[in-house]
Design a protein around this motif. Structure first.
Motif, PDB file in Angstrom:
ATOM      1  N   PRO A   1       0.840  -1.203   0.000  1.00 13.14           N
ATOM      2  CA  PRO A   1       0.000   0.000   0.000  1.00 13.14           C
ATOM      3  C   PRO A   1       0.877   1.257   0.000  1.00 13.14           C
ATOM      4  O   PRO A   1       2.000   1.242   0.517  1.00 13.14           O
ATOM      5  CB  PRO A   1      -0.794  -0.102   1.307  1.00 13.14           C
ATOM      6  CG  PRO A   1      -0.642  -1.510   1.756  1.00 13.14           C
ATOM      7  CD  PRO A   1       0.670  -1.981   1.233  1.00 13.14           C
TER       8      PRO A   1
ATOM      9  N   ASN B   1      -2.675   0.945  -3.909  1.00 15.70           N
ATOM     10  CA  ASN B   1      -3.687   0.750  -2.874  1.00 15.70           C
ATOM     11  C   ASN B   1      -4.752  -0.273  -3.252  1.00 15.70           C
ATOM     12  O   ASN B   1      -5.550  -0.681  -2.416  1.00 15.70           O
ATOM     13  CB  ASN B   1      -4.362   2.087  -2.533  1.00 15.70           C
ATOM     14  CG  ASN B   1      -3.448   2.988  -1.729  1.00 15.70           C
ATOM     15  OD1 ASN B   1      -2.625   2.517  -0.960  1.00 15.70           O
ATOM     16  ND2 ASN B   1      -3.580   4.284  -1.934  1.00 15.70           N
TER      17      ASN B   1
ATOM     18  N   PHE C   1      -5.987  -4.036  -4.627  1.00 12.57           N
ATOM     19  CA  PHE C   1      -5.482  -5.405  -4.545  1.00 12.57           C
ATOM     20  C   PHE C   1      -5.134  -5.901  -5.944  1.00 12.57           C
ATOM     21  O   PHE C   1      -5.983  -5.927  -6.831  1.00 12.57           O
ATOM     22  CB  PHE C   1      -6.511  -6.326  -3.898  1.00 12.57           C
ATOM     23  CG  PHE C   1      -5.906  -7.611  -3.401  1.00 12.57           C
ATOM     24  CD1 PHE C   1      -5.502  -7.717  -2.086  1.00 12.57           C
ATOM     25  CD2 PHE C   1      -5.720  -8.681  -4.250  1.00 12.57           C
ATOM     26  CE1 PHE C   1      -4.931  -8.892  -1.615  1.00 12.57           C
ATOM     27  CE2 PHE C   1      -5.153  -9.855  -3.789  1.00 12.57           C
ATOM     28  CZ  PHE C   1      -4.751  -9.962  -2.473  1.00 12.57           C
TER      29      PHE C   1
ATOM     30  N   VAL D   1       2.283  -9.801  -1.574  1.00  6.31           N
ATOM     31  CA  VAL D   1       1.500  -8.568  -1.515  1.00  6.31           C
ATOM     32  C   VAL D   1       1.227  -8.244  -0.052  1.00  6.31           C
ATOM     33  O   VAL D   1       0.830  -9.121   0.719  1.00  6.31           O
ATOM     34  CB  VAL D   1       0.167  -8.717  -2.279  1.00  6.31           C
ATOM     35  CG1 VAL D   1      -0.748  -7.524  -2.005  1.00  6.31           C
ATOM     36  CG2 VAL D   1       0.416  -8.844  -3.773  1.00  6.31           C
TER      37      VAL D   1
ATOM     38  N   ARG E   1      -1.218  -6.110   2.256  1.00  4.26           N
ATOM     39  CA  ARG E   1      -2.492  -5.421   2.134  1.00  4.26           C
ATOM     40  C   ARG E   1      -3.210  -5.345   3.477  1.00  4.26           C
ATOM     41  O   ARG E   1      -2.928  -6.102   4.401  1.00  4.26           O
ATOM     42  CB  ARG E   1      -3.411  -6.128   1.116  1.00  4.26           C
ATOM     43  CG  ARG E   1      -3.058  -5.830  -0.328  1.00  4.26           C
ATOM     44  CD  ARG E   1      -3.262  -4.368  -0.668  1.00  4.26           C
ATOM     45  NE  ARG E   1      -2.904  -4.054  -2.040  1.00  4.26           N
ATOM     46  CZ  ARG E   1      -1.720  -3.660  -2.449  1.00  4.26           C
ATOM     47  NH1 ARG E   1      -0.737  -3.522  -1.587  1.00  4.26           N
ATOM     48  NH2 ARG E   1      -1.497  -3.367  -3.711  1.00  4.26           N
TER      49      ARG E   1
END
Length: 301
Positions: free
Chosen positions: A99, A129, A131, A142, A144
Motif C-alpha cells: 500500500p 492501494n 489489490f 502482496v 495489504r
C-alpha cells in the motif's frame, strides 16, 4: 482429546483424496490410516468422511474441521519455515506490491535493508492501494489491509493498524469539538473512499467491546488518505485516518485526536501470497522481517 497428528493425517487424506496415497507418504499401512481416522471420528463423536469405493466425501462437520485444521498446518509450517529460512542463503528476485502509505512510511526502507542483509537477493517494490492479481501481475508477495476473499491465496497476519479521528486546532476553534459520535453529524467529515463500507460509514465502539457504524457526511472524499490529512491540516474538516499517517502531526500538535474513547477502527495488515504447500524460504524470511519492523515501531500504528 484428539491428537494433532491425527488432524494432520485427516487433512492429508482430504487433500490427496486417498487413504493409500497418504499411507505411502507417511510410510504406514492403509489400514493404520483408516483406523486413525475412525479413532478421530469416535473421539469427536461425528462422522467426518463418507467413504465409497470410488471417492471420499466430507460431511458437514468434516468440512468445518478440514478448513480449521488446514489453517493450523499452515501456521505451523510458516513458523518452521521462518526459522529454518535463516540458515540458508537467500537469493533471486522478489516482486512485492505494498500500500502507498505503508510503502512510504515503513516498507521502502525495510525492504531495502533486507536486500542489504542478503547480497544475492533483489526486490522490486510496487506501491498500489488496490489489490493486485498475484498470478496475472507476477507478484511473489502482496502486503495489504483488510480481509482475504480469494481462497487460493494465503494471508498471514502481520500487525493491526489503529485508526484515529482527528482534525486541526484551527477547525476546533472555528467549529467546536464533538463530544459524542452523533455530534459528528453537525460537522464536515472527510470521507475515505477505499473503505469497503463506504467513505462516510465510520466505525465506533461502545460498552468497551461493541462496534457499530454511524453514517456521517461531508463535502470532500478521496481514495488517498494523505490527501485527507492535508485537508484536515488546513482546517477543512474531521478525518478518520491511520495512526501511522498522522503520528508526527499529533506529536507536534498540528492535528489533535477527537473522540479517542469512541474510535473503534482497527485494520489488519496481511502478507498475502499464492497457496503452496511450502512457500520459499526467501518469502518466509521477508515476511518475518516485515513483521519485526512493524513491531519495532508499534507505538506509531
Amino acid at each position: 482429546m484428539p491428537q494433532i497428528d491425527d488432524l494432520v493425517l485427516f487433512t492429508q487424506v482430504i487433500e490427496h483424496g486417498s487413504f493409500s496415497k497418504v499411507a505411502e507418504i507417511n510410510k504406514i499401512t492403509k489400514s493404520v490410516v483408516s483406523k486413525r481416522i475412525s479413532k478421530l471420528e469416535n473421539e469427536l463423536g461425528v462422522q467426518l468422511i463418507y467413504r465409497t469405493t470410488r471417492k471420499l466425501t466430507l460431511t458437514e462437520p468434516g468440512s468445518v474441521l478440514f478448513h480449521r485444521a488446514k489453517e493450523i498446518n499452515q501456521v505451523a509450517q510458516s513458523a518452521f519455515d521462518a526459522v529454518t529460512g535463516y540458515s540458508e542463503a537467500l537469493s533471486g528476485n522478489i516482486r512485492v506490491s505494498v500500500p502507498t502509505i505503508s510503502g512510504e512510511l515503513l516498507l521502502a526502507e525495510a525492504l531495502s535493508d533486507f536486500c542489504q542483509s542478503h547480497p544475492g537477493l533483489t526486490i522490486e517494490m510496487s506501491m498500489d492501494n488496490h489489490f493486485v492479481d498475484l498470478v496475472a501481475d507476477n507478484f511473489d508477495l502482496v502486503i495489504r489491509t483488510g480481509y482475504l476473499e480469494d481462497s487460493s491465496l494465503i494471508a498471514r497476519h502481520i500487525f493491526n493498524s489503529r485508526w484515529m479521528i482527528c482534525t486541526s486546532p484551527k477547525y476546533i476553534e472555528q467549529f467546536g469539538e464533538p463530544t459524542t459520535p452523533k455530534g459528528l453529524l453537525h460537522h464536515n467529515c472527510l470521507g475515505y473512499t477505499q473503505q469497503s463500507t463506504g467513505p462516510f460509514d465510520w466505525l465506533f465502539i461502545r460498552n468497551s467491546n461493541e462496534n457499530y457504524t454511524l453514517k456521517v457526511s461531508g463535502n470532500f472524499a478521496s481514495d488517498n488518505a494523505a490527501a485527507l490529512k492535508k485537508a484536515a491540516l488546513k482546517g477543512n474538516g474531521i478525518a478518520y485516518l491511520p495512526t501511522c499517517l498522522i503520528y508526527d502531526e499529533l506529536q507536534r500538535g498540528d492535528l489533535v485526536e477527537v473522540l479517542p474513547k469512541h474510535s473503534g477502527k482497527v485494520v489488519g495488515i496481511y502478507a498475502v501470497y499464492p497457496y503452496t504447500k511450502k512457500p520459499s524460504k526467501r518469502i518466509q524470511a521477508l515476511i518475518e522481517h516485515i513483521r519485526e519492523r512493524y513491531m519495532g515501531i508499534k507505538e506509531r500504528f
